[in-house]
Scaffold this active site. Structure first.
Site, mmCIF file in Angstrom:
data_model
loop_
_atom_site.group_PDB
_atom_site.id
_atom_site.type_symbol
_atom_site.label_atom_id
_atom_site.label_comp_id
_atom_site.label_asym_id
_atom_site.label_seq_id
_atom_site.Cartn_x
_atom_site.Cartn_y
_atom_site.Cartn_z
ATOM 1 N N ARG A 139 -54.253 17.747 -7.443
ATOM 2 C CA ARG A 139 -55.519 17.771 -8.185
ATOM 3 C C ARG A 139 -55.405 16.803 -9.371
ATOM 4 O O ARG A 139 -55.152 17.195 -10.493
ATOM 5 C CB ARG A 139 -55.834 19.194 -8.649
ATOM 6 N N PRO A 140 -55.515 15.514 -9.096
ATOM 7 C CA PRO A 140 -55.318 14.531 -10.183
ATOM 8 C C PRO A 140 -56.425 14.628 -11.239
ATOM 9 O O PRO A 140 -57.496 15.190 -10.978
ATOM 10 C CB PRO A 140 -55.390 13.198 -9.443
ATOM 11 N N VAL A 141 -56.163 14.090 -12.390
ATOM 12 C CA VAL A 141 -57.184 14.032 -13.464
ATOM 13 C C VAL A 141 -57.343 12.593 -13.959
ATOM 14 O O VAL A 141 -57.872 12.369 -15.046
ATOM 15 C CB VAL A 141 -56.838 14.983 -14.636
ATOM 16 N N ASP A 142 -56.891 11.625 -13.147
ATOM 17 C CA ASP A 142 -56.942 10.223 -13.591
ATOM 18 C C ASP A 142 -58.360 9.771 -13.933
ATOM 19 O O ASP A 142 -58.567 9.042 -14.908
ATOM 20 C CB ASP A 142 -56.336 9.316 -12.513
ATOM 21 N N LEU A 143 -59.347 10.274 -13.196
ATOM 22 C CA LEU A 143 -60.735 9.845 -13.470
ATOM 23 C C LEU A 143 -61.237 10.451 -14.784
ATOM 24 O O LEU A 143 -61.957 9.805 -15.550
ATOM 25 C CB LEU A 143 -61.644 10.245 -12.308
ATOM 26 N N CYS A 196 -52.315 22.319 -6.070
ATOM 27 C CA CYS A 196 -52.588 23.635 -5.468
ATOM 28 C C CYS A 196 -52.650 23.413 -3.957
ATOM 29 O O CYS A 196 -52.560 22.287 -3.478
ATOM 30 C CB CYS A 196 -53.882 24.212 -6.016
ATOM 31 N N ASP A 256 -66.347 23.500 -0.453
ATOM 32 C CA ASP A 256 -66.057 24.910 -0.752
ATOM 33 C C ASP A 256 -66.603 25.850 0.309
ATOM 34 O O ASP A 256 -66.347 27.049 0.251
ATOM 35 C CB ASP A 256 -66.636 25.304 -2.121
ATOM 36 N N LYS A 284 -69.479 30.914 -10.675
ATOM 37 C CA LYS A 284 -68.182 30.693 -11.335
ATOM 38 C C LYS A 284 -68.074 29.239 -11.770
ATOM 39 O O LYS A 284 -67.697 28.940 -12.901
ATOM 40 C CB LYS A 284 -67.047 31.009 -10.355
#
Ligand code: EPZ
Length: 423
Positions: free
Chosen positions: A121-125, A116, A310, A22
């Site tokens: 769940r940051p996206v700064d990078l 979540c 995971d 996935k």
């Protein structure tokens, strides 16, 4: 909504075919936006996350067809550059369309993913990396607006943050860089096998990427990319989940087929240290059985090639019924322990504090109605149910269906007794 009823006392035997990954499929499907030519992607698991990604591609203007595991994408006519909130909120990994949209359309409008249960769940990078390539970035009204009207240009980019590197952030920058002017060097790149699979897919399209799988990836920008026929790698987390299922409930042993054991070294080493017998069968097979003298262990999750976050919940399920003391620390998602509260309802002896679970194994768990929370926590509850007395009812099974292709059917094929019922 549906629920699973897992009958305890399972004794698993036989063989199971592991599906395609996935987490490799999602960025690879997004990468089809980088060409106007037809792309064929094989072994795409039929799970809701990949189906959401196909909906996003269709929403953007691509023609998409799925015939069992094979997906065909015709991306000639990408009209829109906007990935809408109602799709992104359902699947956070949709953020990986940012890079290819920016490269293809010179703009991208992507809803900010919600948090979540495993953590915010940051996206700064991701945004820092794309900005380094020359994109302007603005966030308003819950959306991220990226633009590069004159195209992107190659740069040196560092993808490391306080929790280490970012898998999808590395993917986004790599996909933006393949059509940029000049060469991009990504320092602190994620090394996961899924990143390598994406780089292989892009190179088959005509990209010039070297160093994927190491922390330094170099991408020489090219003018355009072509269509491709690609088979995604096996799902190492599904495989790891079935290794734990065998370790917990095999009659003697079970066989996993269509796996790549090289992607599972840290998981195999951890299970072996717990006394679990695992053997390689040729290049694509593994057998696993129950430990004769099971012992607990200390697990710390870290970026690949170390122990994967995971697989953390699944190990908690194993340790819940392994004699002695085990300690599990998640350095990547320190709040990813929702499964422990549910396992305690089943009689597990687990204390969670500050990103660490301290587990004292018990003889057996007792059935209880439990709540699935995130993808891997849900799978861990199914594993716990295999070892419980009586029947465990797992609600909100849609979490499992996001990332496991027919996990109940596969376990039933190994001899488990599981029913899927309307909730
Ligand atoms: C990928 O998510 C996987 N998802 C996750 O698997 C996996 O848990 C994760 O990598 C870590 O291995 C897919 O590949 C679709 P990250 P990703 O960016 O890329 C922080 C599953 O169960 N971070 O590598 O979104 C972040 O908070 C899923 O299949 C920032 O601070 O994860 C985390 O602490 C769950 N800023 C760490 O980095 C950013 O901009 C690693 O996250 C991005 C991330």
């Amino acid at each position: 909504m549906e629920k699973l009823i897992v009958h305890g006392g399972a004794r698993l035997e036989g063989a199971v075919n592991i599906s395609g990954s996935k987490n490799a499929s999602l960025p690879i499907l997004a990468a089809t936006l980088l060409t106007r030519e037809k792309c064929i992607v094989r072994r795409v698991p039929d799970v809701s996350d990949t189906n959401y990604m196909l909906q996003i591609l269709q929403n953007l203007g691509a023609a998409v067809e799925r015939a069992s595991g094979t997906v065909t994408v015709e991306p000639a006519d990408i009209k829109s550059a906007e990935a809408p909130y109602d799709l992104v909120r359902k699947m956070r990994a949709s953020v990986c369309v940012m890079g290819p949209l920016l490269a293809r359309k010179r703009e991208a409008i992507v809803s900010l993913p919600g948090g979540c249960v495993i953590g915010d769940r940051p996206v700064d990078l991701h945004l820092r990396g794309l900005e380094a390539l020359g994109a302007t970035v603005e966030t308003k009204g819950g959306n991220v607006y990226l633009a590069a009207p004159k195209g992107l240009r190659g740069r040196e980019v560092d993808m490391r943050g306080k929790h280490g590197t970012t898998v999808l952030g590395t993917d986004n920058v790599m996909m933006a860089a393949v059509l940029a002017k000049g060469t991009t060097v990504i320092e602190g790149a994620a090394c996961e096998p899924e990143v390598i699979d994406l780089a292989n897919f892009l190179n088959k399209m005509g990209a010039k990427i070297s160093g994927a799988g190491t922390s330094r990836v170099e991408i020489e920008g090219v003018k355009e990319l072509g269509g491709v026929d690609h088979t995604v790698i096996p799902d190492r987390i599904e495989a790891g989940t079935f290794l734990v299922a065998g370790a917990m409930a095999a009659r003697d042993k079970i066989t996993l087929r269509r796996v790549d054991a090289d992607h599972l070294t840290a998981v195999i080493d951890a299970l072996t240290a717990c006394g679990v017998p695992i053997e390689r069968i040729g290049k694509t097979g593994l057998t696993v059985g129950r430990a004769t003298n099971p012992i607990g262990a200390n697990i710390v999750t870290e970026p690949y090639p170390h122990f994967p976050t995971d697989m953390q919940a699944q190990m908690c399920a194993l340790f819940a019924v392994t004699p002695g003391l085990s300690v599990v620390r998640d350095t990547i998602f320190p709040r990813r322990f929702m499964h422990c509260a549910e396992m305690k309802r089943m009689g597990a002896d687990i204390e969670v504090d500050d990103g660490t679970a301290v587990i004292h194994g018990v003889e057996s768990l007792s059935a209880a109605p439990v709540m699935a929370s995130d993808l891997r926590a849900s799978a861990a509850l199914v594993l716990a149910g295999l070892r419980a007395t009586d029947n465990t009812e797992i609600n909100r099974v849609y979490h499992i269906d996001r990332g496991y292709e027919h996990i109940d059917d596969k376990l039933i094929g190994l001899g488990a007794e599981i029913e899927r019922l309307p909730a």
